[in-house]
Scaffold this motif. Sequence first.
Motif, short mmCIF file in Angstrom:
data_model
loop_
_atom_site.label_atom_id
_atom_site.label_comp_id
_atom_site.label_asym_id
_atom_site.label_seq_id
_atom_site.Cartn_x
_atom_site.Cartn_y
_atom_site.Cartn_z
N UNK A 186 7.74 14.67 46.47
CA UNK A 186 7.59 13.27 46.07
C UNK A 186 6.16 12.79 46.32
N UNK A 187 5.57 13.17 47.45
CA UNK A 187 4.21 12.73 47.75
C UNK A 187 3.22 13.31 46.75
N UNK A 188 3.43 14.55 46.36
CA UNK A 188 2.51 15.20 45.42
C UNK A 188 2.66 14.65 44.00
N UNK A 189 3.90 14.48 43.56
CA UNK A 189 4.18 14.18 42.15
C UNK A 189 4.44 12.71 41.89
N UNK A 190 4.65 11.90 42.93
CA UNK A 190 4.95 10.49 42.73
C UNK A 190 6.44 10.26 42.59
N UNK A 191 6.82 9.00 42.55
CA UNK A 191 8.23 8.63 42.50
C UNK A 191 8.74 8.48 41.08
N UNK A 192 9.85 7.75 40.97
CA UNK A 192 10.49 7.53 39.68
C UNK A 192 9.67 6.55 38.84
N UNK A 193 9.47 6.89 37.58
CA UNK A 193 8.66 6.07 36.67
C UNK A 193 9.59 5.22 35.81
N UNK A 194 10.24 4.26 36.44
CA UNK A 194 11.26 3.47 35.74
C UNK A 194 10.65 2.54 34.70
N UNK A 195 9.43 2.08 34.91
CA UNK A 195 8.81 1.21 33.90
C UNK A 195 8.64 1.94 32.57
N UNK A 196 8.38 3.23 32.66
CA UNK A 196 8.12 4.02 31.45
C UNK A 196 9.39 4.65 30.88
N UNK A 197 10.26 5.15 31.76
CA UNK A 197 11.39 5.95 31.29
C UNK A 197 12.74 5.27 31.45
N UNK A 198 12.77 4.05 32.02
CA UNK A 198 14.00 3.25 32.11
C UNK A 198 15.13 4.06 32.74
N UNK A 199 16.30 4.13 32.06
CA UNK A 199 17.48 4.77 32.63
C UNK A 199 17.40 6.29 32.69
#
Length: 216
Positions: A186-199
């Motif tokens: 998670x630290x390397x790749x980042x978290x969930x991109x909900x703004x871009x990918x929604x559900x």
Amino acid sequence: MPANGRPEAVGGDQDRPLVSAVVPVRDGAAFLRESLDSLLGQTYPALEVIVVDDASTDETPEIAASYGDRVTVVRQPSPRGIYGNANDGIALAAGELIGVFHADDVYLPEMVEREVEWLGAHADAGAVFCSDIFVDGDGREIGRLVLPPELRGSRPLAYSEVLSGLLRHMNAFLRCPTALVRASAYRELGGYRDDEFKNTADLEMWLRIARAYPLG
């Protein structure tokens, strides 16, 4: 919660990696207690449970608070959405391994222990998943997940196998509420991109991890 804003490591064990069970919830009073009981009843001892309440309007806050210091509770002042809420929980997690577990699911007692063992045996893997038993609102079994034959077994899966499995079977094997992920991923790749990918932010997250690490 300590003044530094990070949860205490509950049930730590020097010989085992700490697991952070992050439980995002919004208006989950109907099933939250059963879900938390199943997490607190895990056979794996080095476990912290973090409930991230997404500004619930039902009895969720009272249920979460009733567990006292066995559960760390964070309440959002306004709704963040499931993935934004999950990202906030991941940022608070102290564990080497992080599971974003759902507040309307019940977990068999050896799930966390078996997932930790698998990750311990496959040091290059970034995440591991397990199967589902489907139940109705009364807890009656109504079906079980059947994994595609080429994806069964305990071996790590390369990105090409994960992508091929998704194209052939859709997502019948990367079960979101069972995922245990290395915090370093998670630290390397980042978290969930909900703004871009929604559900579909969870599936995009698994693909991002699979491009960088084998999955189980």
